[in-house]
Design a protein around this motif. Sequence first.
Motif, short mmCIF file in Angstrom:
data_model
loop_
_atom_site.label_atom_id
_atom_site.label_comp_id
_atom_site.label_asym_id
_atom_site.label_seq_id
_atom_site.Cartn_x
_atom_site.Cartn_y
_atom_site.Cartn_z
N ALA A 19 6.47 -12.98 6.55
CA ALA A 19 6.05 -14.00 7.51
C ALA A 19 4.54 -13.95 7.73
CB ALA A 19 6.79 -13.80 8.84
N TYR A 20 3.99 -12.75 7.76
CA TYR A 20 2.54 -12.58 7.92
C TYR A 20 1.80 -13.15 6.71
CZ TYR A 20 -1.81 -10.13 9.25
OH TYR A 20 -3.10 -9.83 9.63
N LEU A 21 2.33 -12.89 5.52
CA LEU A 21 1.71 -13.43 4.32
C LEU A 21 1.74 -14.96 4.34
CD1 LEU A 21 0.40 -12.80 1.57
CD2 LEU A 21 2.69 -12.74 0.58
N ALA A 22 2.85 -15.53 4.79
CA ALA A 22 2.95 -16.98 4.91
C ALA A 22 1.94 -17.51 5.92
CB ALA A 22 4.37 -17.37 5.34
N PHE A 23 1.80 -16.81 7.04
CA PHE A 23 0.83 -17.17 8.07
C PHE A 23 -0.59 -17.17 7.51
CE2 PHE A 23 -2.16 -15.64 11.32
CZ PHE A 23 -1.96 -16.54 12.37
N LEU A 24 -0.92 -16.13 6.72
CA LEU A 24 -2.27 -16.00 6.17
C LEU A 24 -2.57 -17.04 5.10
CD1 LEU A 24 -2.41 -12.11 5.82
CD2 LEU A 24 -3.82 -13.48 7.37
N THR A 25 -1.57 -17.39 4.31
CA THR A 25 -1.79 -18.31 3.19
C THR A 25 -1.54 -19.77 3.55
OG1 THR A 25 0.50 -17.99 2.43
CG2 THR A 25 -1.19 -16.55 1.47
N ASP B 16 -0.75 -12.81 18.25
CA ASP B 16 -0.29 -13.80 19.23
C ASP B 16 1.09 -14.32 18.87
OD1 ASP B 16 -2.82 -13.67 20.53
OD2 ASP B 16 -3.64 -15.09 19.07
N VAL B 17 1.30 -14.53 17.57
CA VAL B 17 2.60 -15.03 17.09
C VAL B 17 3.70 -14.02 17.39
CG1 VAL B 17 3.88 -15.86 15.08
CG2 VAL B 17 1.44 -16.35 15.27
N LEU B 18 3.42 -12.74 17.16
CA LEU B 18 4.42 -11.71 17.45
C LEU B 18 4.79 -11.69 18.94
CD1 LEU B 18 3.16 -8.70 15.27
CD2 LEU B 18 5.21 -10.08 14.90
N LYS B 19 3.80 -11.86 19.80
CA LYS B 19 4.07 -11.86 21.24
C LYS B 19 4.91 -13.08 21.64
CE LYS B 19 -0.08 -9.25 22.52
NZ LYS B 19 -1.41 -9.30 23.15
N LEU B 20 4.63 -14.22 20.99
CA LEU B 20 5.42 -15.42 21.27
C LEU B 20 6.86 -15.24 20.79
CD1 LEU B 20 5.76 -18.33 22.17
CD2 LEU B 20 4.75 -19.07 19.99
N LEU B 21 7.02 -14.67 19.60
CA LEU B 21 8.36 -14.40 19.08
C LEU B 21 9.12 -13.47 20.02
CD1 LEU B 21 7.56 -13.88 15.29
CD2 LEU B 21 8.97 -15.69 16.24
N ASP B 22 8.42 -12.46 20.52
CA ASP B 22 9.04 -11.50 21.42
C ASP B 22 9.52 -12.19 22.69
OD1 ASP B 22 9.71 -8.77 22.14
OD2 ASP B 22 8.09 -8.90 23.60
N LYS B 23 8.72 -13.11 23.20
CA LYS B 23 9.10 -13.85 24.41
C LYS B 23 10.36 -14.68 24.15
CE LYS B 23 7.90 -18.05 26.84
NZ LYS B 23 7.04 -19.25 26.84
N LEU B 24 10.39 -15.38 23.02
CA LEU B 24 11.52 -16.26 22.71
C LEU B 24 12.79 -15.48 22.39
CD1 LEU B 24 9.62 -18.87 20.49
CD2 LEU B 24 10.47 -19.23 22.83
N CYS B 25 12.61 -14.27 21.83
CA CYS B 25 13.77 -13.49 21.37
C CYS B 25 14.51 -12.79 22.50
CB CYS B 25 13.35 -12.48 20.31
SG CYS B 25 13.08 -13.25 18.68
N GLY C 190 8.86 -20.36 7.91
CA GLY C 190 8.47 -21.73 8.24
C GLY C 190 7.80 -21.82 9.60
N PHE C 191 8.35 -21.12 10.57
CA PHE C 191 7.79 -21.10 11.92
C PHE C 191 6.38 -20.52 11.92
CE2 PHE C 191 7.03 -18.79 15.89
CZ PHE C 191 7.28 -19.76 16.85
N CYS C 192 6.17 -19.41 11.22
CA CYS C 192 4.87 -18.72 11.25
C CYS C 192 3.77 -19.52 10.57
CB CYS C 192 4.99 -17.33 10.61
SG CYS C 192 5.86 -16.14 11.65
#
Length: 279
Positions: free
Chosen positions: A134-140, A177-186, A203-205
Amino acid sequence: MPPITIAFVDKGKTELSDRKVFEGFVNQNIDSGYILDGLQRLNTLLSASEMEGFDKKRPLHLNVIVSPSQDKLLYRMITLNNGQKPMTPRHQVEILTQEMFDFTDLNNISVQTEKERSEKITRGAFNLSDISNAYLAFLTNNVNNENNKIVNEKMDEILVGRVLDTDIADGSVQFEDVLKLLDKLCVNSEVKKWFKVNNNLIGFCVAIKKVYEEVSEVEPDRFEEVIAVFEEGFDAINASKVNLGKYRRQLSKEFFENFVEFSEYDAEELTEYFAESTS
């Protein structure tokens, strides 16, 4: 011996133009530094230091990089190693994902490596490899970083190109920031289950950079309702005619890129959109 390159993440953006301040910063944070280049040299140096007659007063030359975020540091790491082939870009991302993000700060998400999973499985934990993908997708900015039709070396070149083409320096949303948002939603178990499908997470990331503020305002229970409609629309796709994994990545990306609009769609409207997208 060529200089060893070490790096630091300084989220406080310390003013380091003064030599003494810079020296103090490095000495104070040396335990949290990362070796970007020269690990083998450092191990050799350690062995040499244990030999009789070793001169500890000889100077050791270092290159020091200070970055305001993990994402920018990873960008620098890939540009530093590009062409040297010490490890693949995917491996670099995997290592930094494990080393640079503190998953213990998250309340609703736990992450396990394959080794940890083989020793004891933590129920509901995310695979580190899935977070890394997911991080690789975010970066690319790309959901399609796996392709069995392309040989590994060529795919590595493509991944490096995608990372270098991404304007990380101007990115206001960091993966942290994305990890913190995921944590909130999860906190919602159904949402967590949905994100544990790696194609959904990818896809989300990729999409979240465009809609981070909007999605941040959504409560987890409302998010569950939205993804339930997504699943209804997706389930209507004829599985015999398309690659479902590929389209799940692509359509989850499109869905969240247009989150404000699509979150108001009902299942019938979304089914019609997905049908047109996969025809």
